[in-house]
Design an enzyme around this catalytic site. Structure first.
Site, PDB file in Angstrom:
ATOM      1  N   LYS A 113     -12.737  23.541   8.551  1.00  0.00           N
ATOM      2  CA  LYS A 113     -12.436  22.667   7.423  1.00  0.00           C
ATOM      3  C   LYS A 113     -13.503  21.580   7.304  1.00  0.00           C
ATOM      4  O   LYS A 113     -14.042  21.330   6.226  1.00  0.00           O
ATOM      5  CB  LYS A 113     -11.069  22.029   7.662  1.00  0.00           C
ATOM      6  CG  LYS A 113     -10.637  21.076   6.580  1.00  0.00           C
ATOM      7  CD  LYS A 113      -9.400  20.289   6.974  1.00  0.00           C
ATOM      8  CE  LYS A 113      -8.336  21.192   7.579  1.00  0.00           C
ATOM      9  NZ  LYS A 113      -7.040  20.516   7.672  1.00  0.00           N
ATOM     10  N   LYS A 125      -8.588  17.179  17.277  1.00  0.00           N
ATOM     11  CA  LYS A 125      -7.199  16.883  16.892  1.00  0.00           C
ATOM     12  C   LYS A 125      -6.501  16.241  18.081  1.00  0.00           C
ATOM     13  O   LYS A 125      -6.925  16.434  19.217  1.00  0.00           O
ATOM     14  CB  LYS A 125      -6.465  18.177  16.516  1.00  0.00           C
ATOM     15  CG  LYS A 125      -5.226  17.955  15.683  1.00  0.00           C
ATOM     16  CD  LYS A 125      -5.544  17.710  14.228  1.00  0.00           C
ATOM     17  CE  LYS A 125      -4.324  17.249  13.456  1.00  0.00           C
ATOM     18  NZ  LYS A 125      -4.578  17.200  12.009  1.00  0.00           N
ATOM     19  N   ASP A 165      -1.882  12.053  10.747  1.00  0.00           N
ATOM     20  CA  ASP A 165      -1.345  13.399  10.463  1.00  0.00           C
ATOM     21  C   ASP A 165       0.178  13.200  10.429  1.00  0.00           C
ATOM     22  O   ASP A 165       0.631  12.063  10.213  1.00  0.00           O
ATOM     23  CB  ASP A 165      -1.781  14.413  11.540  1.00  0.00           C
ATOM     24  CG  ASP A 165      -1.447  15.857  11.170  1.00  0.00           C
ATOM     25  OD1 ASP A 165      -2.160  16.431  10.325  1.00  0.00           O
ATOM     26  OD2 ASP A 165      -0.465  16.417  11.701  1.00  0.00           O
ATOM     27  N   THR A 209      -5.723  13.627   0.425  1.00  0.00           N
ATOM     28  CA  THR A 209      -5.369  15.018   0.766  1.00  0.00           C
ATOM     29  C   THR A 209      -4.577  15.656  -0.374  1.00  0.00           C
ATOM     30  O   THR A 209      -4.908  16.758  -0.837  1.00  0.00           O
ATOM     31  CB  THR A 209      -4.583  15.080   2.086  1.00  0.00           C
ATOM     32  OG1 THR A 209      -5.295  14.356   3.078  1.00  0.00           O
ATOM     33  CG2 THR A 209      -4.394  16.515   2.539  1.00  0.00           C
ATOM     34  N   ASN A 240       2.907  12.091   3.143  1.00  0.00           N
ATOM     35  CA  ASN A 240       1.658  11.657   2.504  1.00  0.00           C
ATOM     36  C   ASN A 240       1.055  12.742   1.610  1.00  0.00           C
ATOM     37  O   ASN A 240       0.720  12.490   0.450  1.00  0.00           O
ATOM     38  CB  ASN A 240       0.669  11.224   3.596  1.00  0.00           C
ATOM     39  CG  ASN A 240      -0.691  10.900   3.031  1.00  0.00           C
ATOM     40  OD1 ASN A 240      -1.592  11.720   3.056  1.00  0.00           O
ATOM     41  ND2 ASN A 240      -0.840   9.706   2.480  1.00  0.00           N
TER      42      ASN A 240
HETATM   43  P1  NDP Z   1       3.938  13.147   6.951  1.00  0.00           P
HETATM   44  O1  NDP Z   1       4.441  12.797   8.287  1.00  0.00           O
HETATM   45  O2  NDP Z   1       3.545  12.060   6.007  1.00  0.00           O
HETATM   46  O3  NDP Z   1       4.997  14.056   6.186  1.00  0.00           O
HETATM   47  C1  NDP Z   1       5.432  15.277   6.717  1.00  0.00           C
HETATM   48  C2  NDP Z   1       6.478  15.859   5.795  1.00  0.00           C
HETATM   49  O4  NDP Z   1       6.779  17.175   6.225  1.00  0.00           O
HETATM   50  C3  NDP Z   1       7.778  15.092   5.799  1.00  0.00           C
HETATM   51  O5  NDP Z   1       8.400  15.238   4.555  1.00  0.00           O
HETATM   52  C4  NDP Z   1       8.563  15.801   6.895  1.00  0.00           C
HETATM   53  O6  NDP Z   1       9.959  15.665   6.778  1.00  0.00           O
HETATM   54  C5  NDP Z   1       8.139  17.242   6.660  1.00  0.00           C
HETATM   55  N1  NDP Z   1       8.211  17.994   7.926  1.00  0.00           N
HETATM   56  C6  NDP Z   1       7.597  17.687   9.085  1.00  0.00           C
HETATM   57  N2  NDP Z   1       7.908  18.590  10.032  1.00  0.00           N
HETATM   58  C7  NDP Z   1       8.738  19.467   9.437  1.00  0.00           C
HETATM   59  C8  NDP Z   1       9.397  20.626   9.881  1.00  0.00           C
HETATM   60  N3  NDP Z   1       9.264  21.057  11.145  1.00  0.00           N
HETATM   61  N4  NDP Z   1      10.169  21.305   8.985  1.00  0.00           N
HETATM   62  C9  NDP Z   1      10.287  20.868   7.711  1.00  0.00           C
HETATM   63  N5  NDP Z   1       9.683  19.758   7.244  1.00  0.00           N
HETATM   64  C10 NDP Z   1       8.924  19.082   8.088  1.00  0.00           C
HETATM   65  O7  NDP Z   1       2.723  14.149   7.196  1.00  0.00           O
HETATM   66  P2  NDP Z   1       1.519  14.521   6.214  1.00  0.00           P
HETATM   67  O8  NDP Z   1       1.987  14.553   4.815  1.00  0.00           O
HETATM   68  O9  NDP Z   1       0.363  13.690   6.592  1.00  0.00           O
HETATM   69  O10 NDP Z   1       1.181  15.996   6.713  1.00  0.00           O
HETATM   70  C11 NDP Z   1       1.801  17.163   6.152  1.00  0.00           C
HETATM   71  C12 NDP Z   1       0.959  18.385   6.465  1.00  0.00           C
HETATM   72  O11 NDP Z   1      -0.343  18.213   5.906  1.00  0.00           O
HETATM   73  C13 NDP Z   1       0.730  18.667   7.948  1.00  0.00           C
HETATM   74  O12 NDP Z   1       0.627  20.061   8.138  1.00  0.00           O
HETATM   75  C14 NDP Z   1      -0.640  18.051   8.213  1.00  0.00           C
HETATM   76  O13 NDP Z   1      -1.271  18.626   9.320  1.00  0.00           O
HETATM   77  C15 NDP Z   1      -1.337  18.388   6.913  1.00  0.00           C
HETATM   78  N6  NDP Z   1      -2.500  17.573   6.597  1.00  0.00           N
HETATM   79  C16 NDP Z   1      -2.403  16.208   6.484  1.00  0.00           C
HETATM   80  C17 NDP Z   1      -3.506  15.472   6.158  1.00  0.00           C
HETATM   81  C18 NDP Z   1      -3.436  14.009   5.917  1.00  0.00           C
HETATM   82  O14 NDP Z   1      -4.439  13.431   5.469  1.00  0.00           O
HETATM   83  N7  NDP Z   1      -2.325  13.347   6.151  1.00  0.00           N
HETATM   84  C19 NDP Z   1      -4.834  16.103   5.997  1.00  0.00           C
HETATM   85  C20 NDP Z   1      -4.820  17.540   6.059  1.00  0.00           C
HETATM   86  C21 NDP Z   1      -3.694  18.221   6.375  1.00  0.00           C
HETATM   87  P3  NDP Z   1      10.726  14.537   7.632  1.00  0.00           P
HETATM   88  O15 NDP Z   1      10.369  13.233   6.980  1.00  0.00           O
HETATM   89  O16 NDP Z   1      12.154  14.911   7.517  1.00  0.00           O
HETATM   90  O17 NDP Z   1      10.202  14.657   9.027  1.00  0.00           O
END
Ligand code: NDP
Length: 445
Positions: A113, A125, A165, A209, A240
């Protein structure tokens, strides 16, 4: 036996207890057959075995005191996977599911990436099995301070630059940076990205993102003679990535009707009120079902997995890995899904991914589609180096250009290797080649 299969079996054997890592390697290797055929130097230099073994893996104890005065122990990780093209770069995840296999799959994907962004950043990571849910603000602070008390010695603006993350957002990055600064006695703010704007953060990093995912999907649709206007969009997650993907999709005229958290999902046929989701998730930190307090006509389904039974034109998994399995992929295809934009890392299982490709769904793979976050983190590093801040519009424009370029690179690589328009393979190939060439140029490390 083919060379790729032989190497893969070795990797499988060596990492038996890490299924997510093996899955991520298998997915990349599945794209490399034509590359290996054309480039014997990758075999001669044993690139596949080298690139699948992290340069360094750091595992450490994180002791901290909870509000009840008890000493709690968590496990911390930092995987410095590949630094051939730049300092290690990748987020920190705080989630109870974190263990070495999750860290390694994320670090491995990060290599390709980061390479795809065209910016000089290597792959890394980190994180912890700490569960931020239900913790007080002070507990979060004490945990972050303890985590950094060990991590600080392994990172630096030219060494390894962590970011957020799952479970690590602006608040956590602030506490982590405060402790780093206290220990180092220096204002080296290029050591972390995703910082607050008052101490060196970049405008548009928070949005990057999610916005990037939609910029990429838009590009992919337009390349295929389609667009986002009036498309029905289902998004998993409400963190996020999900929030800003929803915001940008709406700005382009799409209709976002479903969002979720780990407990369940909401459907609002009038279109999701993203400002309300921001307030619930970023400020109040409550469950998504609270959405119904303001919009009682919306529906709440307490089954996160059932989200993929919802009819949509565009599916944006933005929650976590392996969110879409083969069964969910079949449901999405049966309901006429047009495109998949992977906001989360590895949100589809490999058989689901192949099913989408076989059924001519346009797939924007995670390594390419969600690269806008790390790309903007690299822009934050640049601003920290020159001690200057670009405007929101400047950063957003650079982000948009980077996403357009990643789409172009992935499409061209796929075509060059005779794979047609397959962005999954194209992203893997384009990301891989740059790193492999840099590794060869640097000798046998
Ligand atoms: P956040 O912690 O902000 O949000 C995660 C979201 O996913 C929440 O709504 C959470 O629900 C839900 N979630 C987490 N674990 C589970 C699970 N096991 N089953 C169902 N829902 C789940 O994280 P991000 O938005 O930052 O990250 C989301 C994804 O994007 C990840 O895969 C991350 O690796 C990827 N990513 C993030 C980047 C970034 O800049 N932040 C960059 C590139 C990729 P709940 O609140 O109930 O836990």
């Amino acid at each position: 036996m083919s060379y790729l299969k032989e190497v893969f079996e070795k990797i499988e054997k060596r990492n038996q207890s890490e299924p997510e890592f093996i899955q991520a390697v298998e997915e990349v290797f599945a794209s490399l057959e034509p590359v290996i055929a054309k480039h014997p130097e990758y075999v001669e230099n044993n690139i596949l075995e080298r690139i699948t073994e992290p340069e360094r893996q750091i595992i450490f104890r994180v002791p901290w005191v909870n509000d009840a005065g008890e000493l709690v122990i968590n496990r911390g990780f930092r995987i410095q996977f590949n630094g051939a093209i730049g300092p290690f770069k990748g987020g920190l995840r705080f989630h109870p599911s974190v263990y070495l296999g999750i860290m390694k799959f994320l670090g491995f994907e990060q290599i390709f990436k980061n390479s795809l962004t065209g910016l000089p950043i290597g792959g890394g990571k980190g994180g912890s099995d700490f569960d931020p849910k239900g913790k007080s603000d002070k507990e979060i602070m004490r945990f972050c301070q303890s985590f950094m008390t060990e991590l600080y010695r392994h990172i630096g603006q030219d060494i390894d630059v962590p970011a957020g993350d799952i479970g690590v957002g602006g608040r956590e990055i602030g506490y982590l940076y405060g402790q780093y600064r206290r220990i180092r006695g220096a204002f080296e703010n290029g050591v972390l990205t995703g910082k607050g704007l008052t101490y060196g953060g970049s405008l548009a990093r928070t949005q990057a993102t999610g916005y990037g995912v939609v910029y990429f999907v838009k590009e992919m649709l337009e390349y295929n003679g389609k667009d986002l206007k009036d498309k029905r969009v289902v998004i998993s997650g409400s963190g996020n990535v999900a929030i800003y993907a929803a915001e940008k999709a709406q700005q382009y005229g799409a209709k976002v009707v479903v969002m979720s958290d780990s407990a369940g999902y909401i459907r609002d046929e009038k279109g999701i009120d993203v400002e309300l989701i921001k307030e619930l998730k970023e400020v109040k930190r409550v469950r998504i079902k609270e959405y119904l307090n303001k919009y009682p006509e919306a529906v709440y389904v307490e089954n996160q997995k059932a989200i993929w039974e919802e009819k949509c034109d565009i599916a944006l998994p933005c929650a976590t890995q392996n969110d879409i399995d083969l069964e969910s992929a079949k449901k999405l295809v049966a309901n006429g899904v047009l495109a998949l934009g992977e906001g989360a890392n590895m949100p589809s299982t490999n058989d689901a991914l192949n099913y989408f490709l076989d059924n001519e769904v346009l797939v924007a793979p995670a390594k390419a589609a969600n690269a806008g976050g790390v790309a903007t983190s690299a822009l934050e590093m640049s601003q920290n180096s020159i001690r200057y801040n670009w405007t929101f519009e400047e950063v957003d424009k650079k982000l948009h250009d980077i996403m357009i370029n990643i789409h172009k690179e992935a499409a061209e690589a796929s075509k060059e290797y005779g794979l047609g328009y397959n962005l999954v393979a194209g992203a893997n190939i384009a990301g891989f080649k740059k790193v492999a060439d840099a590794m060869i140029a640097q000798g046998d490390y």
